[in-house]
Motif scaffolding. Sequence first.
Motif, PDB file in Angstrom:
ATOM      1  N   ARG A   1      47.008  38.123  58.083  1.00 21.18           N
ATOM      2  CA  ARG A   1      47.072  36.676  57.878  1.00 21.18           C
ATOM      3  C   ARG A   1      47.314  35.988  59.213  1.00 21.18           C
ATOM      4  N   PHE A   2      46.400  35.108  59.562  1.00 21.18           N
ATOM      5  CA  PHE A   2      46.492  34.306  60.776  1.00 21.18           C
ATOM      6  C   PHE A   2      46.891  32.885  60.385  1.00 21.18           C
ATOM      7  N   TRP A   3      46.998  31.987  61.359  1.00 20.82           N
ATOM      8  CA  TRP A   3      47.404  30.605  61.128  1.00 20.82           C
ATOM      9  C   TRP A   3      46.485  29.922  60.122  1.00 20.82           C
ATOM     10  N   GLU A   4      45.208  29.927  60.343  1.00 21.61           N
ATOM     11  CA  GLU A   4      44.291  29.220  59.446  1.00 21.61           C
ATOM     12  C   GLU A   4      43.221  30.122  58.861  1.00 21.61           C
ATOM     13  N   SER A   5      43.415  31.416  58.913  1.00 23.98           N
ATOM     14  CA  SER A   5      42.419  32.325  58.345  1.00 23.98           C
ATOM     15  C   SER A   5      43.093  33.600  57.863  1.00 23.98           C
ATOM     16  N   ARG A   6      42.333  34.340  57.105  1.00 21.18           N
ATOM     17  CA  ARG A   6      42.771  35.635  56.591  1.00 21.18           C
ATOM     18  C   ARG A   6      41.687  36.642  56.915  1.00 21.18           C
TER      19      ARG A   6
ATOM     20  N   TYR B   1      48.620  54.981  68.502  1.00 15.90           N
ATOM     21  CA  TYR B   1      48.898  53.703  69.158  1.00 15.90           C
ATOM     22  C   TYR B   1      47.691  52.776  69.275  1.00 15.90           C
ATOM     23  N   ALA B   2      46.593  53.101  68.648  1.00 18.61           N
ATOM     24  CA  ALA B   2      45.412  52.244  68.733  1.00 18.61           C
ATOM     25  C   ALA B   2      44.585  52.377  67.461  1.00 18.61           C
ATOM     26  N   VAL B   3      43.982  51.278  67.087  1.00 17.04           N
ATOM     27  CA  VAL B   3      43.105  51.281  65.922  1.00 17.04           C
ATOM     28  C   VAL B   3      41.993  50.267  66.170  1.00 17.04           C
ATOM     29  N   THR B   4      40.791  50.637  65.805  1.00 19.86           N
ATOM     30  CA  THR B   4      39.651  49.726  65.876  1.00 19.86           C
ATOM     31  C   THR B   4      39.157  49.521  64.457  1.00 19.86           C
ATOM     32  N   VAL B   5      39.058  48.247  64.054  1.00 14.12           N
ATOM     33  CA  VAL B   5      38.709  47.934  62.667  1.00 14.12           C
ATOM     34  C   VAL B   5      37.613  46.879  62.607  1.00 14.12           C
ATOM     35  N   ASP B   6      36.828  46.962  61.559  1.00 12.16           N
ATOM     36  CA  ASP B   6      35.898  45.896  61.213  1.00 12.16           C
ATOM     37  C   ASP B   6      36.614  45.016  60.204  1.00 12.16           C
ATOM     38  N   LEU B   7      36.691  43.714  60.509  1.00 11.27           N
ATOM     39  CA  LEU B   7      37.411  42.768  59.663  1.00 11.27           C
ATOM     40  C   LEU B   7      36.460  41.739  59.075  1.00 11.27           C
ATOM     41  N   ARG B   8      36.722  41.350  57.834  1.00  4.37           N
ATOM     42  CA  ARG B   8      36.005  40.248  57.187  1.00  4.37           C
ATOM     43  C   ARG B   8      36.977  39.080  57.101  1.00  4.37           C
ATOM     44  N   PHE B   9      36.654  38.005  57.804  1.00  4.94           N
ATOM     45  CA  PHE B   9      37.513  36.830  57.881  1.00  4.94           C
ATOM     46  C   PHE B   9      37.072  35.763  56.895  1.00  4.94           C
ATOM     47  N   SER B  10      38.050  34.953  56.490  1.00  7.19           N
ATOM     48  CA  SER B  10      37.755  33.747  55.719  1.00  7.19           C
ATOM     49  C   SER B  10      38.775  32.699  56.128  1.00  7.19           C
ATOM     50  N   GLY B  11      38.302  31.470  56.245  1.00  8.02           N
ATOM     51  CA  GLY B  11      39.190  30.371  56.609  1.00  8.02           C
ATOM     52  C   GLY B  11      38.404  29.109  56.864  1.00  8.02           C
ATOM     53  N   GLU B  12      39.010  27.997  56.516  1.00  3.91           N
ATOM     54  CA  GLU B  12      38.401  26.683  56.699  1.00  3.91           C
ATOM     55  C   GLU B  12      36.990  26.623  56.125  1.00  3.91           C
ATOM     56  N   GLY B  13      36.806  27.250  54.977  1.00  2.41           N
ATOM     57  CA  GLY B  13      35.531  27.188  54.267  1.00  2.41           C
ATOM     58  C   GLY B  13      34.445  28.084  54.822  1.00  2.41           C
ATOM     59  N   GLN B  14      34.768  28.965  55.747  1.00  2.00           N
ATOM     60  CA  GLN B  14      33.764  29.835  56.336  1.00  2.00           C
ATOM     61  C   GLN B  14      34.179  31.294  56.178  1.00  2.00           C
TER      62      GLN B  14
ATOM     63  N   TRP C   1      33.231  35.244  58.098  1.00  2.00           N
ATOM     64  CA  TRP C   1      32.569  35.941  59.191  1.00  2.00           C
ATOM     65  C   TRP C   1      33.168  37.332  59.318  1.00  2.00           C
ATOM     66  N   GLN C   2      32.507  38.152  60.088  1.00  2.00           N
ATOM     67  CA  GLN C   2      32.962  39.537  60.262  1.00  2.00           C
ATOM     68  C   GLN C   2      32.914  39.884  61.745  1.00  2.00           C
ATOM     69  N   LYS C   3      33.916  40.657  62.225  1.00  2.00           N
ATOM     70  CA  LYS C   3      33.890  41.117  63.606  1.00  2.00           C
ATOM     71  C   LYS C   3      34.740  42.366  63.767  1.00  2.00           C
ATOM     72  N   ARG C   4      34.473  43.075  64.834  1.00  2.00           N
ATOM     73  CA  ARG C   4      35.209  44.303  65.177  1.00  2.00           C
ATOM     74  C   ARG C   4      36.340  43.931  66.130  1.00  2.00           C
ATOM     75  N   THR C   5      37.520  44.484  65.862  1.00  2.11           N
ATOM     76  CA  THR C   5      38.710  44.175  66.652  1.00  2.11           C
ATOM     77  C   THR C   5      39.447  45.460  66.982  1.00  2.11           C
ATOM     78  N   GLU C   6      39.949  45.531  68.207  1.00  3.70           N
ATOM     79  CA  GLU C   6      40.755  46.676  68.623  1.00  3.70           C
ATOM     80  C   GLU C   6      42.206  46.214  68.779  1.00  3.70           C
ATOM     81  N   TRP C   7      43.140  47.009  68.260  1.00  3.79           N
ATOM     82  CA  TRP C   7      44.571  46.724  68.326  1.00  3.79           C
ATOM     83  C   TRP C   7      45.245  47.906  69.014  1.00  3.79           C
ATOM     84  N   LYS C   8      46.086  47.616  70.031  1.00  2.00           N
ATOM     85  CA  LYS C   8      46.796  48.683  70.741  1.00  2.00           C
ATOM     86  C   LYS C   8      48.282  48.337  70.792  1.00  2.00           C
ATOM     87  N   LEU C   9      49.114  49.327  70.516  1.00  3.74           N
ATOM     88  CA  LEU C   9      50.555  49.163  70.622  1.00  3.74           C
ATOM     89  C   LEU C   9      51.014  49.554  72.014  1.00  3.74           C
TER      90      LEU C   9
END
Length: 166
Positions: A104-109, A121-134, A136-144
């Motif tokens: 959960r982000f400020w104006e999107s999920r 300590y790292a994960v790469t994920v494909d995310l499906r976003f929704s927010g403000e009536g739109q 979209w999908q994108k790949r994101t990498e997260w590292k601790l």
Amino acid sequence: MIRAAMMFPLILAACSGAGSDYGNVAVPEREAEAQAAIDRAVAQNGTATTARSGVPVGTPTENAARDRALPKDFQGYWGITPDDCELANTAATGRINIDADRIRFWESRATVVDVVSRSTYAVTVDLRFSGEGQTWQKRTEWKLEGGSTAMVRTDAGAAPIRYQRC
């Protein structure tokens, strides 16, 4: 006297529940399976060993939800600034909340569609976003970093964003 002696076995048979449902208890299937696992462990290892070590639990089967789950060390509240970590701050635009398969982000999920790669300590994920009536999908990498007190998020084609654990 003979008559009483002949009646005694009949009385015992009636009290023992022969032919009745006495002593039969309906047990839910999962509880019956658990009891069977306990009985097998006791038969194989003995009562004392089973009591000390417990009953072996089967390896959980993979399922779609577990395949999409983010590692536990990534889950929780994160903020870009110290103010973002103030939960009373309703205008914390840099705060995110990471659940097992949702962010959960400020104006999107975002919902995890696929975990592309995963390590401690790292994960790469494909995310499906929704927010403000739109949507979209994108790949994101997260590292601790910093003993899991800091996290860096890198979206494909964007500058990294640094978060601190709240």
